[in-house]
Design an enzyme around this catalytic site. Structure first.
Site, PDB file in Angstrom:
ATOM      1  CE1 TYR A  52      57.692 -10.011  18.526  1.00 38.81           C
ATOM      2  CE2 TYR A  52      58.619  -9.968  16.318  1.00 38.81           C
ATOM      3  CZ  TYR A  52      58.283  -9.319  17.490  1.00 38.81           C
ATOM      4  OH  TYR A  52      58.560  -7.979  17.636  1.00 38.81           O
ATOM      5  NE  ARG A  55      59.622 -11.767  23.090  1.00 34.66           N
ATOM      6  CZ  ARG A  55      58.976 -10.607  23.137  1.00 34.66           C
ATOM      7  NH1 ARG A  55      58.870  -9.882  22.046  1.00 34.66           N
ATOM      8  NH2 ARG A  55      58.434 -10.191  24.241  1.00 34.66           N
ATOM      9  CG  ASN A  88      53.591  -7.107  29.622  1.00 32.00           C
ATOM     10  OD1 ASN A  88      54.344  -6.205  29.272  1.00 32.00           O
ATOM     11  ND2 ASN A  88      53.417  -7.446  30.878  1.00 32.00           N
ATOM     12  CG  HIS A 105      52.278  -2.401  22.840  1.00 29.89           C
ATOM     13  ND1 HIS A 105      53.303  -2.087  23.700  1.00 29.89           N
ATOM     14  CD2 HIS A 105      51.768  -1.211  22.430  1.00 29.89           C
ATOM     15  CE1 HIS A 105      53.413  -0.774  23.793  1.00 29.89           C
ATOM     16  NE2 HIS A 105      52.487  -0.215  23.043  1.00 29.89           N
ATOM     17  CG  ASN A 198      59.511   0.354  37.919  1.00 24.18           C
ATOM     18  OD1 ASN A 198      60.604  -0.158  38.161  1.00 24.18           O
ATOM     19  ND2 ASN A 198      59.057   0.507  36.683  1.00 24.18           N
ATOM     20  CB  ALA A 216      55.085  -6.434  39.932  1.00 23.48           C
TER      21      ALA A 216
HETATM   22  P1  OAD Z   1      60.754  -2.051  29.676  1.00 25.40           P
HETATM   23  O1  OAD Z   1      61.689  -3.197  29.507  1.00 25.40           O
HETATM   24  O2  OAD Z   1      61.050  -0.786  28.967  1.00 25.40           O
HETATM   25  O3  OAD Z   1      60.647  -1.693  31.222  1.00 25.40           O
HETATM   26  C1  OAD Z   1      60.436  -2.672  32.193  1.00 25.40           C
HETATM   27  C2  OAD Z   1      60.215  -1.977  33.529  1.00 25.40           C
HETATM   28  O4  OAD Z   1      59.956  -2.987  34.490  1.00 25.40           O
HETATM   29  C3  OAD Z   1      61.408  -1.169  34.055  1.00 25.40           C
HETATM   30  O5  OAD Z   1      60.973   0.120  34.472  1.00 25.40           O
HETATM   31  C4  OAD Z   1      61.889  -1.978  35.254  1.00 25.40           C
HETATM   32  O6  OAD Z   1      62.389  -1.135  36.298  1.00 25.40           O
HETATM   33  C5  OAD Z   1      60.603  -2.648  35.696  1.00 25.40           C
HETATM   34  N1  OAD Z   1      60.777  -3.887  36.463  1.00 25.40           N
HETATM   35  C6  OAD Z   1      61.786  -4.790  36.421  1.00 25.40           C
HETATM   36  N2  OAD Z   1      61.573  -5.787  37.282  1.00 25.40           N
HETATM   37  C7  OAD Z   1      60.381  -5.534  37.885  1.00 25.40           C
HETATM   38  C8  OAD Z   1      59.590  -6.201  38.871  1.00 25.40           C
HETATM   39  N3  OAD Z   1      59.985  -7.346  39.419  1.00 25.40           N
HETATM   40  N4  OAD Z   1      58.428  -5.636  39.249  1.00 25.40           N
HETATM   41  C9  OAD Z   1      58.006  -4.468  38.692  1.00 25.40           C
HETATM   42  N5  OAD Z   1      58.702  -3.798  37.765  1.00 25.40           N
HETATM   43  C10 OAD Z   1      59.877  -4.321  37.360  1.00 25.40           C
HETATM   44  O7  OAD Z   1      59.308  -2.613  29.309  1.00 25.40           O
HETATM   45  P2  OAD Z   1      57.971  -1.809  28.949  1.00 25.40           P
HETATM   46  O8  OAD Z   1      57.897  -0.532  29.685  1.00 25.40           O
HETATM   47  O9  OAD Z   1      56.860  -2.775  29.091  1.00 25.40           O
HETATM   48  O10 OAD Z   1      56.420  -2.844  22.814  1.00 25.40           O
HETATM   49  O11 OAD Z   1      58.208  -1.518  27.420  1.00 25.40           O
HETATM   50  C11 OAD Z   1      57.194  -0.873  26.685  1.00 25.40           C
HETATM   51  C12 OAD Z   1      57.119  -1.383  25.285  1.00 25.40           C
HETATM   52  O12 OAD Z   1      58.420  -1.280  24.701  1.00 25.40           O
HETATM   53  C13 OAD Z   1      56.822  -2.846  25.148  1.00 25.40           C
HETATM   54  O13 OAD Z   1      55.449  -3.143  25.206  1.00 25.40           O
HETATM   55  C14 OAD Z   1      57.381  -3.183  23.805  1.00 25.40           C
HETATM   56  C15 OAD Z   1      58.575  -2.264  23.692  1.00 25.40           C
HETATM   57  O14 OAD Z   1      58.599  -1.540  22.553  1.00 25.40           O
HETATM   58  C16 OAD Z   1      56.137  -3.736  21.844  1.00 25.40           C
HETATM   59  O15 OAD Z   1      56.558  -4.875  21.814  1.00 25.40           O
HETATM   60  C17 OAD Z   1      55.232  -3.226  20.827  1.00 25.40           C
END
Ligand code: OAD
Length: 231
Positions: A52, A55, A88, A105, A198, A216
């Protein structure tokens, strides 16, 4: 019109923050259980701090993109009728101008004391010798990140907003982590129009009434303009 927006890693992708679920199933080279569970932290706190710290340090090398800024513009116009929820842990929404962001989160820029339970702003490195400014305990600080198996923040406030909204928009999230993945169903069941933005189809896609397929950085500003044109 009341709008609830849920953002995920995809909204920060064009800023250069890697998304979570890379094709190798690792988060920047680590298994989820190593760096995103309380058990992983107990087993190897030094490794988790390093992960972390890295990050957190990365944040100074990235900037908000047009999607973050467009959501701030939307807030400027509709104020409290917008609820912005993010999964995020970066601060790009805030730096893009958003004033009210529900970090369900947690946040890289916050620490949580395992001794007294206080949460406080933390900008530098965290280590096994860091001291809690409240109870003065040493080495009991942890990143204020909601790990797997822990309860996300703001759930009461989020549920109330979902029940009450007219439009729910999910931006850049894979919909693989609950409870955020189920927000679309709550909003839909309570009568909201639901939109997913997405570039790729997600496993949750069939729950949404409308799909906007694309990155996005271009699609969010475009969508915000259509909303503001109707205001
Ligand atoms: P993911 O990495 O699971 O998903 C990212 C999403 O962003 C995917 O559906 C991609 O298709 C999409 N994506 C990629 N590039 C993009 C762009 N330029 N514009 C729009 N979308 C795009 O990430 P999250 O869904 O955020 O939790 O993951 C959920 C949680 O999983 C996170 O908050 C994290 C992890 O566990 C914690 O850290 C607690």
């Amino acid at each position: 019109m009341k709008i609830v927006i849920l953002t995920g890693a995809g909204i920060s992708a064009e800023s250069g923050v890697p998304t979570f679920r890379a094709s190798d199933g690792l988060w920047e080279g680590h298994r989820v259980e190593e760096v995103a569970t309380p058990e992983g932290f107990e087993r190897n706190p030094g490794l988790v701090h390093d992960f972390y710290n890295m990050r957190r340090a990365q944040l100074s090398h990235v900037e908000p993109n047009p999607a973050h800024r467009a959501l701030a513009r939307l807030e400027e116009h509709i104020g409290e009728n917008l609820t912005l929820i993010t999964q995020n842990v970066d601060d790009l929404h805030e730096r893009g101008g958003s004033k009210r962001v529900l970090h369900m989160h947690g946040s890289l820029l916050s620490a949580l004391c395992n001794s007294c339970g206080e949460r406080f702003r933390w900008l530098g490195k965290m280590s096994l010798t860091s001291k809690c400014p409240f109870c003065k305990a040493i080495g009991l600080e942890r990143p204020d990140i909601v790990w797997f198996g822990e309860m996300p923040y703001y759930l009461g406030e989020i549920e109330a907003a979902l029940i009450d909204c007219d439009v729910f928009v999910s931006i850049g999230t894979s919909g693989m982590v609950n409870p955020a993945a189920s927000f679309v169903q709550i909003a839909h069941n309570c009568g909201a129009h639901t939109i997913e933005i997405n570039p790729y189809p997600t496993q949750n896609a069939h729950h949404f009434a409308e799909q906007i397929q694309g990155p996005a950085g271009s699609e969010v500003p475009r969508w915000v303009e259509t909303v503001l044109a109707k205001e």
